[in-house]
Motif scaffolding. Structure first.
Motif, PDB file in Angstrom:
ATOM      1  N   SER A 322       0.850  -1.192   0.000  1.00 25.38           N
ATOM      2  CA  SER A 322       0.000   0.000   0.000  1.00 25.38           C
ATOM      3  C   SER A 322       0.882   1.236   0.000  1.00 25.38           C
ATOM      4  O   SER A 322       2.056   1.185   0.374  1.00 25.38           O
ATOM      5  CB  SER A 322      -0.933   0.004   1.213  1.00 25.38           C
ATOM      6  N   ARG A 323       0.293   2.340  -0.411  1.00 27.03           N
ATOM      7  CA  ARG A 323       1.006   3.619  -0.338  1.00 27.03           C
ATOM      8  C   ARG A 323       0.866   4.257   1.036  1.00 27.03           C
ATOM      9  O   ARG A 323       1.554   5.215   1.341  1.00 27.03           O
ATOM     10  CB  ARG A 323       0.469   4.582  -1.407  1.00 27.03           C
ATOM     11  N   ASP A 324      -0.036   3.747   1.846  1.00 27.87           N
ATOM     12  CA  ASP A 324      -0.358   4.340   3.142  1.00 27.87           C
ATOM     13  C   ASP A 324       0.169   3.431   4.243  1.00 27.87           C
ATOM     14  O   ASP A 324      -0.200   2.265   4.340  1.00 27.87           O
ATOM     15  CB  ASP A 324      -1.882   4.504   3.267  1.00 27.87           C
ATOM     16  N   TYR A 325       1.044   3.997   5.092  1.00 32.01           N
ATOM     17  CA  TYR A 325       1.613   3.194   6.179  1.00 32.01           C
ATOM     18  C   TYR A 325       0.538   2.679   7.129  1.00 32.01           C
ATOM     19  O   TYR A 325       0.587   1.543   7.586  1.00 32.01           O
ATOM     20  CB  TYR A 325       2.630   4.035   6.972  1.00 32.01           C
ATOM     21  N   GLN A 326      -0.430   3.537   7.450  1.00 35.30           N
ATOM     22  CA  GLN A 326      -1.437   3.135   8.417  1.00 35.30           C
ATOM     23  C   GLN A 326      -2.321   2.021   7.865  1.00 35.30           C
ATOM     24  O   GLN A 326      -2.790   1.171   8.616  1.00 35.30           O
ATOM     25  CB  GLN A 326      -2.295   4.340   8.832  1.00 35.30           C
ATOM     26  N   ARG A 327      -2.546   2.000   6.570  1.00 35.58           N
ATOM     27  CA  ARG A 327      -3.297   0.904   5.984  1.00 35.58           C
ATOM     28  C   ARG A 327      -2.554  -0.417   6.149  1.00 35.58           C
ATOM     29  O   ARG A 327      -3.165  -1.457   6.427  1.00 35.58           O
ATOM     30  CB  ARG A 327      -3.559   1.163   4.498  1.00 35.58           C
ATOM     31  N   LEU A 328      -1.251  -0.379   5.983  1.00 35.34           N
ATOM     32  CA  LEU A 328      -0.452  -1.588   6.183  1.00 35.34           C
ATOM     33  C   LEU A 328      -0.606  -2.109   7.606  1.00 35.34           C
ATOM     34  O   LEU A 328      -0.820  -3.309   7.831  1.00 35.34           O
ATOM     35  CB  LEU A 328       1.023  -1.307   5.882  1.00 35.34           C
ATOM     36  N   MET A 329      -0.496  -1.200   8.572  1.00 33.92           N
ATOM     37  CA  MET A 329      -0.622  -1.603   9.972  1.00 33.92           C
ATOM     38  C   MET A 329      -2.030  -2.090  10.273  1.00 33.92           C
ATOM     39  O   MET A 329      -2.217  -3.093  10.981  1.00 33.92           O
ATOM     40  CB  MET A 329      -0.283  -0.426  10.881  1.00 33.92           C
ATOM     41  N   THR A 330      -3.037  -1.408   9.749  1.00 33.11           N
ATOM     42  CA  THR A 330      -4.420  -1.781  10.033  1.00 33.11           C
ATOM     43  C   THR A 330      -4.730  -3.176   9.521  1.00 33.11           C
ATOM     44  O   THR A 330      -5.329  -3.993  10.234  1.00 33.11           O
ATOM     45  CB  THR A 330      -5.385  -0.758   9.407  1.00 33.11           C
ATOM     46  N   VAL A 331      -4.337  -3.487   8.309  1.00 28.85           N
ATOM     47  CA  VAL A 331      -4.610  -4.814   7.746  1.00 28.85           C
ATOM     48  C   VAL A 331      -3.779  -5.882   8.446  1.00 28.85           C
ATOM     49  O   VAL A 331      -4.283  -6.959   8.784  1.00 28.85           O
ATOM     50  CB  VAL A 331      -4.348  -4.813   6.227  1.00 28.85           C
ATOM     51  N   ALA A 332      -2.502  -5.598   8.680  1.00 25.33           N
ATOM     52  CA  ALA A 332      -1.640  -6.593   9.335  1.00 25.33           C
ATOM     53  C   ALA A 332      -2.128  -6.903  10.746  1.00 25.33           C
ATOM     54  O   ALA A 332      -2.242  -8.067  11.141  1.00 25.33           O
ATOM     55  CB  ALA A 332      -0.200  -6.094   9.362  1.00 25.33           C
ATOM     56  N   GLU A 333      -2.415  -5.860  11.514  1.00 21.73           N
ATOM     57  CA  GLU A 333      -2.904  -6.078  12.866  1.00 21.73           C
ATOM     58  C   GLU A 333      -4.290  -6.730  12.857  1.00 21.73           C
ATOM     59  O   GLU A 333      -4.602  -7.564  13.708  1.00 21.73           O
ATOM     60  CB  GLU A 333      -2.957  -4.747  13.614  1.00 21.73           C
ATOM     61  N   GLY A 334      -5.107  -6.351  11.883  1.00 23.23           N
ATOM     62  CA  GLY A 334      -6.432  -6.966  11.795  1.00 23.23           C
ATOM     63  C   GLY A 334      -6.353  -8.452  11.554  1.00 23.23           C
ATOM     64  O   GLY A 334      -7.061  -9.247  12.188  1.00 23.23           O
ATOM     65  N   ILE A 335      -5.473  -8.876  10.656  1.00 21.56           N
ATOM     66  CA  ILE A 335      -5.346 -10.305  10.340  1.00 21.56           C
ATOM     67  C   ILE A 335      -4.818 -11.078  11.541  1.00 21.56           C
ATOM     68  O   ILE A 335      -5.337 -12.139  11.893  1.00 21.56           O
ATOM     69  CB  ILE A 335      -4.423 -10.476   9.119  1.00 21.56           C
ATOM     70  N   THR A 336      -3.781 -10.557  12.187  1.00 20.85           N
ATOM     71  CA  THR A 336      -3.194 -11.285  13.317  1.00 20.85           C
ATOM     72  C   THR A 336      -4.111 -11.262  14.537  1.00 20.85           C
ATOM     73  O   THR A 336      -4.084 -12.189  15.348  1.00 20.85           O
ATOM     74  CB  THR A 336      -1.829 -10.684  13.680  1.00 20.85           C
ATOM     75  N   THR A 337      -4.903 -10.203  14.667  1.00 25.97           N
ATOM     76  CA  THR A 337      -5.835 -10.130  15.796  1.00 25.97           C
ATOM     77  C   THR A 337      -6.871 -11.245  15.737  1.00 25.97           C
ATOM     78  O   THR A 337      -7.289 -11.772  16.770  1.00 25.97           O
ATOM     79  CB  THR A 337      -6.536  -8.765  15.806  1.00 25.97           C
ATOM     80  N   LEU A 338      -7.266 -11.625  14.527  1.00 26.73           N
ATOM     81  CA  LEU A 338      -8.310 -12.633  14.362  1.00 26.73           C
ATOM     82  C   LEU A 338      -7.816 -14.048  14.616  1.00 26.73           C
ATOM     83  O   LEU A 338      -8.602 -14.990  14.565  1.00 26.73           O
ATOM     84  CB  LEU A 338      -8.888 -12.549  12.938  1.00 26.73           C
ATOM     85  N   LEU A 339      -6.519 -14.221  14.901  1.00 30.85           N
ATOM     86  CA  LEU A 339      -5.966 -15.562  15.066  1.00 30.85           C
ATOM     87  C   LEU A 339      -6.322 -16.209  16.398  1.00 30.85           C
ATOM     88  O   LEU A 339      -6.080 -17.410  16.576  1.00 30.85           O
ATOM     89  CB  LEU A 339      -4.427 -15.521  14.947  1.00 30.85           C
ATOM     90  N   PHE A 340      -6.854 -15.454  17.344  1.00 31.27           N
ATOM     91  CA  PHE A 340      -7.145 -16.004  18.672  1.00 31.27           C
ATOM     92  C   PHE A 340      -7.797 -17.376  18.556  1.00 31.27           C
ATOM     93  O   PHE A 340      -8.733 -17.570  17.768  1.00 31.27           O
ATOM     94  CB  PHE A 340      -8.068 -15.050  19.440  1.00 31.27           C
ATOM     95  N   PRO A 341      -7.303 -18.384  19.327  1.00 28.05           N
ATOM     96  CA  PRO A 341      -6.332 -18.336  20.423  1.00 28.05           C
ATOM     97  C   PRO A 341      -4.891 -18.583  19.994  1.00 28.05           C
ATOM     98  O   PRO A 341      -4.034 -18.843  20.827  1.00 28.05           O
ATOM     99  CB  PRO A 341      -6.809 -19.474  21.319  1.00 28.05           C
ATOM    100  N   PHE A 342      -4.637 -18.539  18.693  1.00 25.45           N
ATOM    101  CA  PHE A 342      -3.293 -18.815  18.194  1.00 25.45           C
ATOM    102  C   PHE A 342      -2.551 -17.506  17.993  1.00 25.45           C
ATOM    103  O   PHE A 342      -3.145 -16.426  17.984  1.00 25.45           O
ATOM    104  CB  PHE A 342      -3.375 -19.610  16.886  1.00 25.45           C
ATOM    105  N   GLN A 343      -1.244 -17.620  17.808  1.00 21.64           N
ATOM    106  CA  GLN A 343      -0.413 -16.438  17.644  1.00 21.64           C
ATOM    107  C   GLN A 343       0.554 -16.657  16.500  1.00 21.64           C
ATOM    108  O   GLN A 343       1.102 -17.751  16.337  1.00 21.64           O
ATOM    109  CB  GLN A 343       0.369 -16.127  18.939  1.00 21.64           C
TER     110      GLN A 343
END
Length: 1334
Positions: A322-343
């Motif tokens: 992406s051209r937007d840093y915050q979009r990168l963080m939002t998608v990356a954190e969103g995907i990893t957040t949904l992994l519960f209970p795994f990491q």
């Protein structure tokens, strides 16, 4: 009273750890960005350009306003925290990934917000939140340097474009246009004039601005709170009036006086202008996740995000763009957040600037985000490995998925539920949804929406509405008044004299009201996002709770204590995978079989086992509590699994908990207050962030209520980290990458050509000790690299870094091959009767797919130039082209290895086996469309032929080709490690795989058939018209005529799978119609598998049993040791028990005299084998025909039973067969009296005999008996027919007294054994029952 920051560092419960300011250092002046210079040096080296110019940043072709200059951390507070040291290099680079950016008054200078993550060596994460704004440059030396650079650029531009001329009046338009080009896509720039290259920055006309970043570093992701605080700081700097307190007071307050909210509590603290509220989930709730999932779903679309989430679960390489840093963080954190209970257990770098693109060569699973305008053209990203890559173009809502990606269970229902949750918050589920594998526009060309956007932008430029001039809007007017000190003084004077400027006052009141409305709207948006976040996460958590509700029952806890478990960790199985998969619904298996092989699942199970000796890991504790709660309301047997979708039932409760917590403030932090500052410091100057007083911000008041908090929580955290250190052995590469890439961020891969690194020695200590030692070495390497500067990156350091990758890949290869061997040999041990099966075909396929992925990563490591998505297939194509050129000069021995003729296949022509021939087979398979698919098919074929190690060794024997394509540090150029790698693959020859035959079921395969007669009787060739039909698990070839006077034929047909039967016959024509056949040999010409179908009988009228057609049962030929062709050991042949060594192979059964005990044991074994067949999963059962009609089968054992005591051989009379006894019994039963007495059972028996005798097939008497047994077993009639035969008076004439058939006890036992087959649905091959009409 105060103490130093060292003491304060012992308090781990503060809201923020550090506050940092990054920007330009006026003392050192302009410096080219080192990382950008390094990247340019690498690119110049690749394209053959001047490396010195690129490395020094002296590129006059580029406008200085577009160049990237080095930023620095100007200040950070406190100096250091013991348990979380300040990483200056990482913070500086991630705060300003592009380096310093310069703008003029004509360019847009809106402040930007983004966040980042630093992953420390122990796996813990630190979050950074950055507010970037532009500040006027007041240093004359900087302005003068920029002016000089601009003049150099203008001169270069004029010399290269002598005919181009543009007026300086358009420079402002060109400035913004160039900025748009950089924000949009490169092709747009080609249609605009390049006048800015001539005009650019003019110190006499333009005001120069430079970027500056304010950063908060925290241990928890309180994104909204940090963004609000930094935004208020910036407002205080740009406001017309000074803030109520010096900025040091607010920064000191958030660093030392604002605590972390307690679990399940809400905290309120104060910014510069407004209060800030944040909440923290309770101990039994999902962990904190503050990044808005609604934005991630809107950017990608629900289906795309679920697909990327699946790739994340299966630990594939994921590249976000992406051209937007915050979009990168939002998608990356969103995907990893949904992994519960795994990491996520591997490399996690959400922001990886384009200058560090070479880090994507790391041969490990990763989740990285790349900020680059190059993302508009997918083809410009030259990635060395793409076979297992998931590419996500966030801005264009486009994803590319790896091949053969299994679907997430109940994917359709999951998408439906997620869409309903989004719609309940007013968000359309179709936003961002585009096709996954095809772009909406051609690569390298702007999409329609982009062109429309640029058209509007150009129109605005022409209207001069966004060109830095007054546009007439009210907000712009107010900003103009507030930003002009003279006008402000005039306005204040008019108010003192009683004269009011109604327009300005009205504007102020309106803006103030709008500010209140904006604050209220922001609070509502935060609450809305928090409620939506938790509901979306609960949907995913509910899926895992359903799928793994009974996982505890399959955890293997065999170690008596923690120490013994740690010591034997690598040698122990912690989870019963085969039993777990057998308990799952069929649709779940493709996904689950892959997922349970991942590192995140292994870590989850390890945490579960360790919880019996120490405190549970937080995520595991929450997950287990949810499972226990679900069991209270939904009690069911674990074996009764269903694929029915269960919707989440706690969505409303979870949202209400968030809302209630935000409505109630549990704690209010200390208000900012005046500090003991030196006189004259903290002076306010509008538009400029002040130089903060360091001695105030590096100390904490000792009477602070939070200073007395003990460090016990941190000590517990350190203890847990020490206890779980052994679990990180598989994360060595992850630590290597994150230690050297994320925290140092100045490491790059380039080629060195010095003496090779030291060889890897085999471990001499215990497995766990070796893993710990390896992990510690990787960590120490990361620490050393963090201290190194760019100039210190010598070839030795580069070699040592990449050597860890080589060592890790070799270790992974050893572990995978060991797992494949142990599991496969365990399966074969079961077939020998030595234990229970612990692997299924699904698991086997998963392990082989994992091996293919490993080979791709090895072949992509250190690759010079990527060609195609598969690095392995690319090298194979290079090898093929090279060998074709040398075809007439190279010795055939170096290219072709011939198999020697074995004793069991004398008449079968030898099969030439070569790497190139196998490649040609794969290339001829039109069903495979991609290079990745071809590479995987080639690996499967080589593995099935036991030639994988030999082929790869031959492929790597061309060292000139390897040196040309790979860098010096590549795995394939490390000789000793390469030899160990090939040896590990050679060990796979010890077991048999059918991974090619069982997967590619629709391809056309050539087969060769050779009929071997018994030559000593001179009937080698018959004068009749012979025919053959070959059958396998996947189908049959149909009847094919054998050419006259030939015993050899070749035919092509769709893959038959493992061959089971051959039907051989003739039409009894000609003088020499009788044909004595020893066996039939059939070979798969692609895989080389050869099957032998024993016969040893006559075919012809008036000889033997008069059969013109025989159904032969096949057996796979195991080549002798000489026939292996150097492929190493093979699977040992199946052993037989002592009772089975006394042969029951001949269908006539008259060659051997078995005892009654041996015959009864043979029947029991035959029935037991059939029962075991049906107890296996359906896809694992193999051929039932072999168990019914082959060697030691049900038919053979029953024939032995009927032949015991049978008066078959009569002197000077014809031979009598068992079928003769059956026909005489039927003739007796068909009398009127017997038919009435016996009823329906007798009628059915006679009906079956008549149907068999009426068949147009000439299968002979023994063939008819075989058919009778098969039909009786299928229709559950054998136990009912036996009493009819035993009670027939004919038995007294044809059987002797001791015969088993005349023993009532034995017959009764036989009936009981045969009745056990009634529980299973026996299906017969068409080759057995062809022509039977019942």
């Amino acid at each position: 009273m105060s103490v130093s920051s060292a003491a304060s560092g012992a308090v781990p419960c503060r809201f923020a750890n550090y506050f940092a300011v990054c920007g330009i250092d006026t003392a050192t002046g302009l410096e080219p960005d080192e990382l950008t210079a390094l990247y340019q040096w690498l690119e110049a080296d690749r394209h053959g350009k001047d490396q010195y110019t690129a490395a020094t940043g002296e590129n006059s072709e580029q406008s200085p306003l577009k160049r990237k200059f080095k930023s620095k951390v100007l200040a950070h507070y406190p100096k250091n925290i013991e348990w979380n040291p300040f990483d200056q290099d990482a913070v500086n680079m991630l705060c300003m990934p592009k380096g310093l950016l310069f703008q003029t008054q004509a360019d847009p200078r809106d402040p930007q917000f983004h966040s980042f993550i630093i992953t420390r060596e122990d796996g813990s994460r630190t979050y950074g939140f950055v507010h970037t704004f532009y500040e006027e440059v007041t240093c004359p030396q900087i302005c003068s340097a920029m002016q000089t650079l601009q003049e150099m650029h203008n001169a270069e531009h004029v010399s290269t474009n002598p005919h181009s001329s543009c007026s300086s009046s358009s420079s402002s338009i060109d400035s913004l246009t160039s900025s748009l080009d950089e924000a949009e896509s490169p092709p747009f720039s080609s249609i605009l004039p390049s006048s800015r290259a001539v005009g650019g920055y003019d110190s006499s006309r333009d005001t120069l601005y430079v970027s500056k970043a304010l950063c908060l570093v925290t241990t928890m992701p309180f994104m909204y709170a940090c963004r609000n605080f930094l935004s208020q700081l910036h407002r205080a700097v740009t406001a017309a009036t000074a803030p109520p307190l010096p900025l040091e007071s607010y920064i000191h307050n958030i660093l030392y006086e604002v605590p972390l909210p307690a679990p399940g509590r809400t905290l309120k603290f104060h910014g510069v202008y407004e209060p800030i509220v944040c909440q923290r989930p309770g101990l039994e709730e999902l962990p904190l996740a503050d990044f808005p999932l609604s934005e991630a779903f809107s950017l990608l679309g629900v289906e795309n995000l679920v697909q990327v989430f699946t790739c994340n679960l299966l630990e594939m390489q994921i590249l976000l763009c992406s051209r937007d840093y915050q979009r990168l963080m939002t998608v990356a954190e969103g995907i990893t957040t949904l992994l519960f209970p795994f990491q996520w257990q591997h490399v996690y770098v959400p922001i990886l600037p384009a200058s560090l693109l070479h880090f994507l060569d790391a041969p490990v699973p990763y989740l990285m985000g790349l900020q680059s305008k190059e993302c508009t053209d997918r083809s410009t990203l030259e990635l060395s490995q793409e076979a297992n890559l998931c590419f996500v173009d966030i801005d264009n809502h486009y994803i590319e998925l790896p091949e053969d990606l299994p679907q997430f269970p109940n994917k359709t229902e999951l998408i439906q539920e997620l869409s309903e949750v989004l719609l309940s918050f007013g968000i359309s589920a179709n936003i961002g949804a585009t096709p996954k594998r095809t772009r909406t526009c051609s690569p390298g060309k702007p999409s329609t929406s982009n062109r429309e956007c640029k058209t509007v932008t150009l129109q605005q430029l022409e209207d001069d509405g966004h060109n830095g001039n007054l546009a007439g809007e009210e907000l712009t007017m107010l900003e103009l008044l507030q930003g002009n000190a003279t006008l402000e003084r005039l306005h204040a004077l008019t108010k003192r004299t009683g004269v009011t400027v109604a327009r300005v006052d009205a504007l102020r009141a309106s803006i103030k009201a709008q500010g209140i409305d904006r604050q209220r709207a922001a609070e509502e948006e935060e609450l809305r996002n928090a409620k939506l976040n938790v509901q979306l996460r609960e949907v995913f958590a509910s899926r895992f709770t359903t799928m793994f509700a009974d996982y505890e029952g399959f955890v293997i806890q065999s170690a008596p204590d923690l120490e013994s478990w740690l010591t034997n960790r690598e040698q122990m199985d912690n989870f019963d995978k085969a039993s777990f998969l057998s308990d799952q619904p069929e649709p779940y298996l493709p996904f689950l079989s892959h997922f349970i092989e991942t590192q995140m699942f292994a870590t989850f199970i390890d945490n579960k086992i360790m919880s019996q000796w120490e405190e549970k890991e937080p995520l595991l504790r929450v997950f287990d509590a949810r499972i226990n709660k679900a069991r209270l309301y939904n009690v069911r047997a674990p074996c009764l699994r269903s694929s029915n979708y269960q919707r989440c039932s706690i969505l409303r409760e979870s949202a209400q908990a968030i809302e209630q917590r935000l409505m109630k403030i549990d704690h209010i932090a200390i208000h900012p207050h005046l500090l003991d500052m030196k006189f004259g410091q903290g002076k306010y100057e509008q538009g400029f962030f002040p130089k903060l007083q360091a001695d105030v911000l590096n100390t904490v008041l000792i009477n602070s209520k939070w200073f007395h908090s003990t460090a016990s929580a941190q000590r517990r955290k350190d203890h847990n980290a020490h206890q779980t250190e052994h679990l990180n052995a598989d994360n060595d590469l992850k630590e290597m990458v994150e230690g050297s890439l994320v925290q140092q961020n100045s490491m790059a891969f380039w080629e060195w050509d010095i003496s090779p690194p030291p060889s890897i020695k085999p471990p001499t200590k215990s497995a766990s000790a070796s893993c710990l030692k390896y992990m510690q070495e990787a960590r120490s390497l990361g620490k050393n690299l963090r201290l190194a500067k760019l100039a210190d990156l010598s070839p030795a350091v580069i070699a040592q870094t990449n050597w860890k990758f080589v060592e890790g890949l070799l270790k992974e290869c050893r572990m995978k091959t060991k797992r494949m061997l142990v599991e496969k040999m365990g399966r074969e041990a079961v077939e020998l009767g030595h234990g229970d099966a612990n692997i299924t075909g699904l698991e086997e396929n998963t392990l082989i797919a994992s091996l293919c992925d490993l080979l791709e990563r090895i072949w992509s490591h250190g690759l010079q130039v990527k060609q195609g998505k598969s690095a392995l297939w690319s090298l194979l194509l290079h090898y093929q082209a090279r060998e074709e050129k040398l075809e007439h000069t190279e010795s055939s021995l170096s290219r072709v290895l011939e198999r020697k003729k074995s004793d069991c296949s004398i008449a079968m022509p030898s099969l030439c086996v070569s790497l190139l021939q196998d490649m040609s087979h794969i290339q001829s398979m039109l069903e495979i469309k991609t290079d990745v698919g071809r590479a995987r098919a080639w690996v499967r074929l080589s593995l099935e032929k036991k030639l994988l190690s030999q082929h790869l060794k031959q492929l790597l024997s061309r060292q000139a080709l390897t040196k040309k394509l790979y860098k010096r540090y590549a795995f394939l150029r490390c000789e000793e490690e390469k030899e160990q790698f090939l040896f590990y693959l050679l060990s796979l020859n010890a077991v048999d795989y059918f991974c090619f035959t069982s997967v590619f079921t629709t391809i056309m395969i050539p087969y060769r058939v050779v009929i071997i007669p018994i030559k000593k009787l001179s009937n080698a060739i018959t004068t009749s018209n012979p025919w053959v039909c070959v059958s396998g698990e996947l189908g049959d070839s149909g009847i094919m005529q054998i050419p006259k006077n030939s015993l050899d034929m070749t035919f092509d047909t769709q893959n038959l799978g493992k061959l089971t039967t051959v039907q051989l016959g003739h039409d009894n024509a000609g003088l020499l119609a009788k044909w004595l056949v020893d066996c039939v040999m059939v070979r798969n010409e692609i895989t080389g598998h050869t099957y032998r179908f024993p016969c040893g009988r006559w075919l012809g009228k008036g000889v033997d049993d008069g059969s013109l057609e025989r159904v032969l049962i096949g057996e796979l030929v195991v080549p002798s040791r000489d026939d292996d062709g150097g492929r190493g050991c093979r699977t040992p042949p199946l052993q037989q028990s002592s009772s089975q060594t006394t042969s029951m192979t001949s269908l006539s059964g008259r060659e051997y005299k078995l005892t009654s005990a041996q015959i009864q044991e043979g029947i029991g074994d035959a029935v037991s084998n059939i029962v075991k067949h049906f107890q296996k999963p359906e896809k694992e059962r193999g051929s039932l025909t072999v168990l019914l009609c082959g060697e030691n089968s049900l038919v053979a054992s029953l024939e032995q039973f009927f032949h015991h005591g049978f008066k078959s051989a009569r002197l000077f009379q014809r031979t009598v067969f068992v079928w003769d006894f059956v026909e005489k019994a039927v003739a007796f039963l068909q009398s009127a009296d017997q038919m009435v007495d016996m009823g329906l059972t007798c009628q059915s028996f006679c009906h079956y005999i008549m149907a068999i005798n009426s068949t147009p097939r000439n299968i002979g008497k023994d063939g008819k008996f075989q058919l009778l047994v098969c039909l009786g077993a299928r229709d559950r009639l054998l136990p009912q027919w036996l009493p009819l035969l035993v009670g027939c008076p004919v038995i007294l004439q044809m059987y002797e007294d001791p015969a088993l058939l005349r023993d009532p006890t034995t017959v009764s036992a036989l009936i009981g054994i045969l009745q056990t087959l009634h529980n299973f649905p026996i299906k017969l091959e068409s080759s057995l029952i062809k022509g039977i009409d019942l």
